[in-house]
Motif scaffolding. Structure first.
Motif, short mmCIF file in Angstrom:
data_model
loop_
_atom_site.label_atom_id
_atom_site.label_comp_id
_atom_site.label_asym_id
_atom_site.label_seq_id
_atom_site.Cartn_x
_atom_site.Cartn_y
_atom_site.Cartn_z
N ILE A 137 0.50 -6.30 4.59
CA ILE A 137 -0.95 -6.13 4.42
C ILE A 137 -1.40 -4.80 5.02
O ILE A 137 -2.24 -4.10 4.45
N GLN A 138 -0.84 -4.43 6.16
CA GLN A 138 -1.22 -3.16 6.79
C GLN A 138 -0.80 -1.99 5.92
O GLN A 138 -1.57 -1.02 5.75
N ARG A 139 0.39 -2.06 5.34
CA ARG A 139 0.83 -0.99 4.43
C ARG A 139 -0.06 -0.93 3.20
O ARG A 139 -0.36 0.15 2.69
N GLN A 140 -0.50 -2.10 2.75
CA GLN A 140 -1.40 -2.13 1.60
C GLN A 140 -2.75 -1.50 1.95
O GLN A 140 -3.32 -0.76 1.16
N ARG A 141 -3.22 -1.78 3.15
CA ARG A 141 -4.49 -1.18 3.60
C ARG A 141 -4.35 0.34 3.69
O ARG A 141 -5.25 1.09 3.33
N ASN A 142 -3.19 0.79 4.15
CA ASN A 142 -2.96 2.23 4.28
C ASN A 142 -2.83 2.92 2.93
O ASN A 142 -2.94 4.15 2.84
#
Length: 234
Positions: A137-142
């Motif tokens: 999810i964090q990579r997706q947000r980035n």
């Protein structure tokens, strides 16, 4: 009463060779990773010419049983659920492109499948599984603003949930359906702020999985997929 005529159809030599080569693989005379016998050896063994051997070998390659590289001996492949689905990728995409009904059926199948995966994951998810999902999810947000990366991490998120089951067939099914749907994920390439809904919904799914909330996990993923269903259009 006259008996119906039962014609005997002569088979091509290459079909006979294919059957024999396939049997060699099936009975494990040839193992995954083994090189196939040379054309000359096979010609002598079966008493046929080079064209029949080459045609049969190409048929084996088309079915994903062997790999053929220029200048090298063909090798027997290790069959997996993933490799089997890859064999039908092209035909599946053509089928979907030719029928809107097929696309709708695939959307429905994906929702049915992922509801089951969510319930399974809620019962089995480990601390490491949850950490991986949060990292995705964090990579997706980035990746906000980068359509290709955002969709790629979206697919990774859903496949990672399937991996929690420990069943490689479930993982292969997940990857295949997502790959086929990606061909029609056109609206996601025109950013309208919907990507933020995706992130929030992914976080809710992980929250429910972390709490081992079986019904809540299914409800969260159903809500997410029903909303995003409209994003897949032709």
């Amino acid at each position: 009463m006259t008996q119906p005529i039962e014609q005997i159809v002569r088979r091509k030599l290459s079909d006979e060779v294919f059957d024999r080569l396939e049997r060699m693989i099936t009975v494990k005379e040839l193992q995954p990773g083994d090189e196939m016998p040379s054309e000359r050896v096979l010609m002598e063994r079966f008493g046929v010419g080079r064209p029949a051997i080459r045609e049969a070998m190409q048929s084996l390659a088309n079915k994903g049983l062997v790999s053929i590289s220029h200048g090298e001996r063909a090798k027997v492949l290790q069959l997996t659920a993933k490799s089997i689905f890859r064999q039908v990728d092209l035909t599946a995409k053509i089928m979907l492109s030719q029928s809107s009904d097929s696309l709708e059926h695939l959307k429905s199948a994906r929702i049915f499948f992922e509801r089951g995966m969510a319930r399974e994951a809620a019962q089995r998810a480990s601390v490491a599984d949850i950490a991986d999902l949060k990292a995705i999810i964090q990579r997706q947000r980035n990746s906000l603003g980068d359509a290709e990366r955002f969709i790629s991490t979206d697919m990774e998120f859903h496949t990672r949930i399937a991996q929690i089951s420990g069943n490689p067939i479930f993982v292969a099914v997940s990857e295949a359906m997502l790959a086929w749907l990606k061909e029609y994920h056109t609206e996601m390439l025109i950013w309208t702020g919907k990507e933020n809904f995706t992130l929030v919904e992914h976080e809710e799914i992980v929250h429910r999985l972390e709490a081992n909330d079986v019904d809540g996990s299914e409800t969260a993923i159903l809500k997410h997929l029903e909303r995003s269903r409209a994003l897949y259009g032709k």
